[in-house]
Design a protein around this motif. Sequence first.
Motif, PDB file in Angstrom:
ATOM      1  N   LEU A  77       0.830  -1.203   0.000  1.00 48.55           N
ATOM      2  CA  LEU A  77       0.000   0.000   0.000  1.00 48.55           C
ATOM      3  C   LEU A  77       0.868   1.257   0.000  1.00 48.55           C
ATOM      4  O   LEU A  77       1.887   1.330   0.683  1.00 48.55           O
ATOM      5  N   ILE A  78       0.434   2.243  -0.773  1.00 47.24           N
ATOM      6  CA  ILE A  78       1.077   3.549  -0.805  1.00 47.24           C
ATOM      7  C   ILE A  78       0.000   4.587  -0.547  1.00 47.24           C
ATOM      8  O   ILE A  78      -1.054   4.563  -1.189  1.00 47.24           O
ATOM      9  N   ALA A  79       0.234   5.477   0.379  1.00 45.46           N
ATOM     10  CA  ALA A  79      -0.706   6.559   0.659  1.00 45.46           C
ATOM     11  C   ALA A  79      -0.015   7.883   0.363  1.00 45.46           C
ATOM     12  O   ALA A  79       1.098   8.134   0.823  1.00 45.46           O
ATOM     13  N   ALA A  80      -0.670   8.715  -0.436  1.00 42.93           N
ATOM     14  CA  ALA A  80      -0.131  10.023  -0.819  1.00 42.93           C
ATOM     15  C   ALA A  80      -1.036  11.110  -0.261  1.00 42.93           C
ATOM     16  O   ALA A  80      -2.265  10.998  -0.326  1.00 42.93           O
ATOM     17  N   LEU A  81      -0.422  12.175   0.255  1.00 46.00           N
ATOM     18  CA  LEU A  81      -1.182  13.265   0.880  1.00 46.00           C
ATOM     19  C   LEU A  81      -0.669  14.596   0.365  1.00 46.00           C
ATOM     20  O   LEU A  81       0.514  14.919   0.502  1.00 46.00           O
ATOM     21  N   ASP A  82      -1.566  15.364  -0.234  1.00 45.29           N
ATOM     22  CA  ASP A  82      -1.245  16.696  -0.743  1.00 45.29           C
ATOM     23  C   ASP A  82      -2.067  17.710   0.051  1.00 45.29           C
ATOM     24  O   ASP A  82      -3.289  17.813  -0.131  1.00 45.29           O
TER      25      ASP A  82
END
Length: 434
Positions: A26-31
């Motif tokens: 899993l990869i979680a990206a937050l902008d």
Amino acid sequence: MLLFSRTDRDTSGESAPTPLKRRGGLIAALDVGTTKVACLIARADDDGGVPRVLGIGHHRSRGVRGGRVANPDEVEAAIRNALESAEDMAGERVDGVVVAVTGGAPESERIDVEMDVSGHEVRDSDMRRVLSCVGQHPRDPDRELIHCIPVGYSLDGVDNVLDPRGMYGERLGARIHLVSAASGPLRNLTTVIERCRLDVDGRVAAPYAAGLASLVEDERDLGATVIDMGGGTTSVAVFLGGHVIHVGVIAVGGGHVTNDIAQGLSTPLASAERLKTMYGGVLASPADSREILRVPLVGEDEDQPSQEIPRSYLVQIIRPRVEETLELVRAHLEAAGVDRVAGRRAVLTGGASQMPGMRELAEQILDKQVRPGRPMRLRGLADSVAGPAFATCAGLVSHAVQDQVERPMLDEPPRAGGVFGPVNRIGRWLKENF
């Protein structure tokens, strides 16, 4: 600071464990932007293929000014809402995120480092050691290093070495692109994210991430400028020879256009944003003077009659601020010496880049061929979030799964004819400027 791929082999030959594998890929990206907070949850395939998006969440951003945290409680609430939406859609829970950096005035620096290899064969461990020399380079104690990107190697004074591994020499050198940002804004953002039960797995300069998502391979190799037009800032990244060679941020964004409309028409900010989104543009047309818009006034009751203006008047308010922004971008590129070396290709990303006429106006002011940039390297991305506004968030996922960014290519040599070819104009420019 990450100098090497999380899947690089250590000196014992064992494959180092990776956080991505511990979370089942899993990869979680937050902008965390000035106008919106976006979160993507994706799963990376074991074979290194294109990751698939499992969950998407976005929420109106509050408490962020110019890319910096101004109200931690409001920012935390916005992050939680976006994160929970993404987790519910994905049916997964994440404990760490890769974060985009716009605050803290990210800036670039280019340095040369060198070390003694005593005439033996250059090995992977030597490649790691030469990058560790970056720690000896004096830096501003009030700034933190975000990226350490090797853009070329030398051996015994011979530049443009494609891959020094397996070669013999006395002195191994590397040209390195450093990207740093002010410590205070970075720590404030990290603190808020940690309050949301999350670890910060990595930090990526926002325009760098936008370029990873929206540029095709030829644009990265031959040269292109990414202009990420956000709500509070406009950031730029210049790519050349497959690497990002410059990063910068300008403190003007789409939110300034909204404020101009609100002040110029004496209308609430919410109404100004609606007018900009639905009717805004930067190029006038003959029909604009005939299209009449109703504009509510600040402080007036809803049952009071609204003022009426032609759409041409709205365009007259918007255009000067957009022109100023693009002129600041042009001046920034010229001051950094990268306005021409990356060619005449520019890619626009970010929510503020979507106004009608933006592409044409940017071509006039920047003297470049301009196209809109959209995320291209994700599967399962819904149409509603497949536009320029979500390029940065998508690029964070791409950054997490690519071995070649921000670290030496220890598993495969650089492509022939790439950035450091001896007769390559790109190689010559890097030799002179890096």
